[in-house]
Motif scaffolding. Structure first.
Motif, PDB file in Angstrom:
ATOM      1  N   ALA A 259     -30.413 -12.576  15.931  1.00  0.00           N
ATOM      2  CA  ALA A 259     -29.119 -12.700  15.254  1.00  0.00           C
ATOM      3  C   ALA A 259     -28.514 -14.081  15.512  1.00  0.00           C
ATOM      4  N   GLN A 260     -28.612 -14.559  16.748  1.00  0.00           N
ATOM      5  CA  GLN A 260     -28.057 -15.871  17.096  1.00  0.00           C
ATOM      6  C   GLN A 260     -28.718 -16.987  16.302  1.00  0.00           C
ATOM      7  N   LYS A 261     -30.020 -16.888  16.087  1.00  0.00           N
ATOM      8  CA  LYS A 261     -30.715 -17.922  15.314  1.00  0.00           C
ATOM      9  C   LYS A 261     -30.214 -17.970  13.880  1.00  0.00           C
ATOM     10  N   GLU A 262     -29.780 -16.810  13.349  1.00  0.00           N
ATOM     11  CA  GLU A 262     -29.291 -16.780  11.973  1.00  0.00           C
ATOM     12  C   GLU A 262     -27.929 -17.443  11.828  1.00  0.00           C
ATOM     13  N   TRP A 263     -27.118 -17.425  12.894  1.00  0.00           N
ATOM     14  CA  TRP A 263     -25.790 -18.047  12.773  1.00  0.00           C
ATOM     15  C   TRP A 263     -25.700 -19.393  13.491  1.00  0.00           C
ATOM     16  N   GLU A 264     -26.831 -19.976  13.885  1.00  0.00           N
ATOM     17  CA  GLU A 264     -26.833 -21.269  14.570  1.00  0.00           C
ATOM     18  C   GLU A 264     -26.184 -22.368  13.738  1.00  0.00           C
ATOM     19  N   ALA A 265     -26.291 -22.275  12.420  1.00  0.00           N
ATOM     20  CA  ALA A 265     -25.760 -23.336  11.557  1.00  0.00           C
ATOM     21  C   ALA A 265     -24.241 -23.277  11.414  1.00  0.00           C
ATOM     22  N   LEU A 266     -23.608 -22.223  11.883  1.00  0.00           N
ATOM     23  CA  LEU A 266     -22.158 -22.118  11.783  1.00  0.00           C
ATOM     24  C   LEU A 266     -21.492 -23.127  12.718  1.00  0.00           C
ATOM     25  N   PRO A 267     -20.276 -23.569  12.403  1.00  0.00           N
ATOM     26  CA  PRO A 267     -19.578 -24.520  13.282  1.00  0.00           C
ATOM     27  C   PRO A 267     -19.439 -23.957  14.690  1.00  0.00           C
ATOM     28  N   GLU A 268     -19.720 -24.780  15.690  1.00  0.00           N
ATOM     29  CA  GLU A 268     -19.687 -24.312  17.078  1.00  0.00           C
ATOM     30  C   GLU A 268     -18.334 -23.734  17.443  1.00  0.00           C
ATOM     31  N   ALA A 269     -17.275 -24.291  16.879  1.00  0.00           N
ATOM     32  CA  ALA A 269     -15.926 -23.845  17.229  1.00  0.00           C
ATOM     33  C   ALA A 269     -15.652 -22.408  16.794  1.00  0.00           C
ATOM     34  N   ARG A 270     -16.441 -21.906  15.837  1.00  0.00           N
ATOM     35  CA  ARG A 270     -16.225 -20.544  15.335  1.00  0.00           C
ATOM     36  C   ARG A 270     -17.452 -19.654  15.509  1.00  0.00           C
ATOM     37  N   ARG A 271     -18.527 -20.228  16.008  1.00  0.00           N
ATOM     38  CA  ARG A 271     -19.785 -19.482  16.119  1.00  0.00           C
ATOM     39  C   ARG A 271     -19.641 -18.273  17.055  1.00  0.00           C
ATOM     40  N   PRO A 272     -20.126 -17.092  16.654  1.00  0.00           N
ATOM     41  CA  PRO A 272     -20.062 -15.922  17.541  1.00  0.00           C
ATOM     42  C   PRO A 272     -20.817 -16.184  18.844  1.00  0.00           C
ATOM     43  N   ARG A 273     -20.438 -15.428  19.872  1.00  0.00           N
ATOM     44  CA  ARG A 273     -21.051 -15.589  21.187  1.00  0.00           C
ATOM     45  C   ARG A 273     -21.704 -14.289  21.643  1.00  0.00           C
ATOM     46  N   VAL A 274     -22.673 -14.446  22.522  1.00  0.00           N
ATOM     47  CA  VAL A 274     -23.290 -13.308  23.213  1.00  0.00           C
ATOM     48  C   VAL A 274     -23.078 -13.520  24.698  1.00  0.00           C
ATOM     49  N   LEU A 275     -22.537 -12.498  25.365  1.00  0.00           N
ATOM     50  CA  LEU A 275     -22.297 -12.555  26.805  1.00  0.00           C
ATOM     51  C   LEU A 275     -23.120 -11.474  27.486  1.00  0.00           C
ATOM     52  N   PHE A 276     -24.070 -11.901  28.328  1.00  0.00           N
ATOM     53  CA  PHE A 276     -24.884 -10.985  29.136  1.00  0.00           C
ATOM     54  C   PHE A 276     -24.249 -10.883  30.517  1.00  0.00           C
ATOM     55  N   VAL A 277     -23.884  -9.674  30.918  1.00  0.00           N
ATOM     56  CA  VAL A 277     -23.253  -9.457  32.222  1.00  0.00           C
ATOM     57  C   VAL A 277     -24.205  -8.640  33.092  1.00  0.00           C
ATOM     58  N   SER A 278     -24.700  -9.245  34.171  1.00  0.00           N
ATOM     59  CA  SER A 278     -25.585  -8.522  35.073  1.00  0.00           C
ATOM     60  C   SER A 278     -24.771  -7.595  35.958  1.00  0.00           C
ATOM     61  N   VAL A 279     -25.196  -6.337  36.012  1.00  0.00           N
ATOM     62  CA  VAL A 279     -24.545  -5.346  36.878  1.00  0.00           C
ATOM     63  C   VAL A 279     -25.383  -5.112  38.127  1.00  0.00           C
ATOM     64  N   ASP A 280     -26.194  -6.114  38.478  1.00  0.00           N
ATOM     65  CA  ASP A 280     -27.057  -6.042  39.660  1.00  0.00           C
ATOM     66  C   ASP A 280     -26.860  -7.289  40.521  1.00  0.00           C
ATOM     67  N   PRO A 281     -25.645  -7.506  41.043  1.00  0.00           N
ATOM     68  CA  PRO A 281     -25.400  -8.735  41.811  1.00  0.00           C
ATOM     69  C   PRO A 281     -26.212  -8.829  43.090  1.00  0.00           C
TER      70      PRO A 281
END
Length: 215
Positions: free
Chosen positions: A96-118
């Protein structure tokens, strides 16, 4: 003086006007921008504010609510020792990220991976792990109480599961939600994406939410 018929007409008109105002407040303003039609993202009727949180990003800086403002963000809980769900999910999200790479960085969606195994996942480790799937993926973790509070605010869960008898102490696994939390550009919990994931549909939905058009 007004005659009785005119008075009745005025009362009816006033009642109709008050009814229109009430209906606009109840169902939403007529001039409110319509929501785009979405394929896989399920938006809530009302986005909700998240309580304060502080996670540690892979570069050592803190991730606080203000850092997520300005972008639509997909949040996924996982851990780097995960044998199946985590790598599969991050691989789907990378498409999905590769499909929206061309969008302006200021508005580009983000993915946040949160590890629950510190216990096993250091900031460096989660940064390398997330970047393996896509360079733009944010990665963060925290202590267990902070992670539990953060997950709870997103209606997500995780739980440590000990390994079999006789296994090393660090041979545990972690059960966790497979769903993605959807945060709006104000950092509010706005919706959810349930598994199984469809990368093309996710890309189309997040792009529509930004108001951009994929080329």
């Amino acid at each position: 003086m007004f005659n009785r018929s005119i008075l009745i007409v005025l009362v009816i008109a006033l009642a109709a006007g008050l009814g229109l105002v009430a209906s606009q407040r109840w169902f939403g303003r007529n001039d409110a921008p319509p929501r785009p039609e979405l394929q896989t993202v399920r938006l809530f009727p009302q986005a909700r504010e998240l309580p304060p949180f502080a996670l540690q990003q892979s570069d050592g800086t803190q991730l606080v609510p203000g850092e997520l403002h300005g972008h639509w963000t997909l949040v996924f809980l996982g851990f780097t020792h995960c044998p199946d769900v985590c790598p599969t999910t991050l691989a789907d999200l990378s498409r999905a990220q590769k499909e929206w790479e061309a969008l302006p960085e200021a508005r580009r969606p983000r993915v946040l991976f949160v590890s629950v195994d510190p216990e096993r996942d250091s900031p460096d480790r989660i940064g390398e792990y997330a970047a393996f799937f896509h360079r733009d993926t944010l990665a963060a973790t925290a202590d267990i109480p902070s992670l539990e509070a953060f997950a709870r605010s997103l209606s997500l869960v995780f739980m440590k599961v000990p390994g079999p008898d006789g296994a090393p102490e660090d041979a545990y696994t972690i059960d966790h939600s497979a769903a993605l939390a959807v945060l709006d550009p104000e950092g509010r919990m706005a919706g959810v994406v349930q598994a199984p994931l469809e990368p093309a549909a996710i890309a189309a939905d997040l792009t529509a939410l930004t108001g951009e058009v994929l080329q």
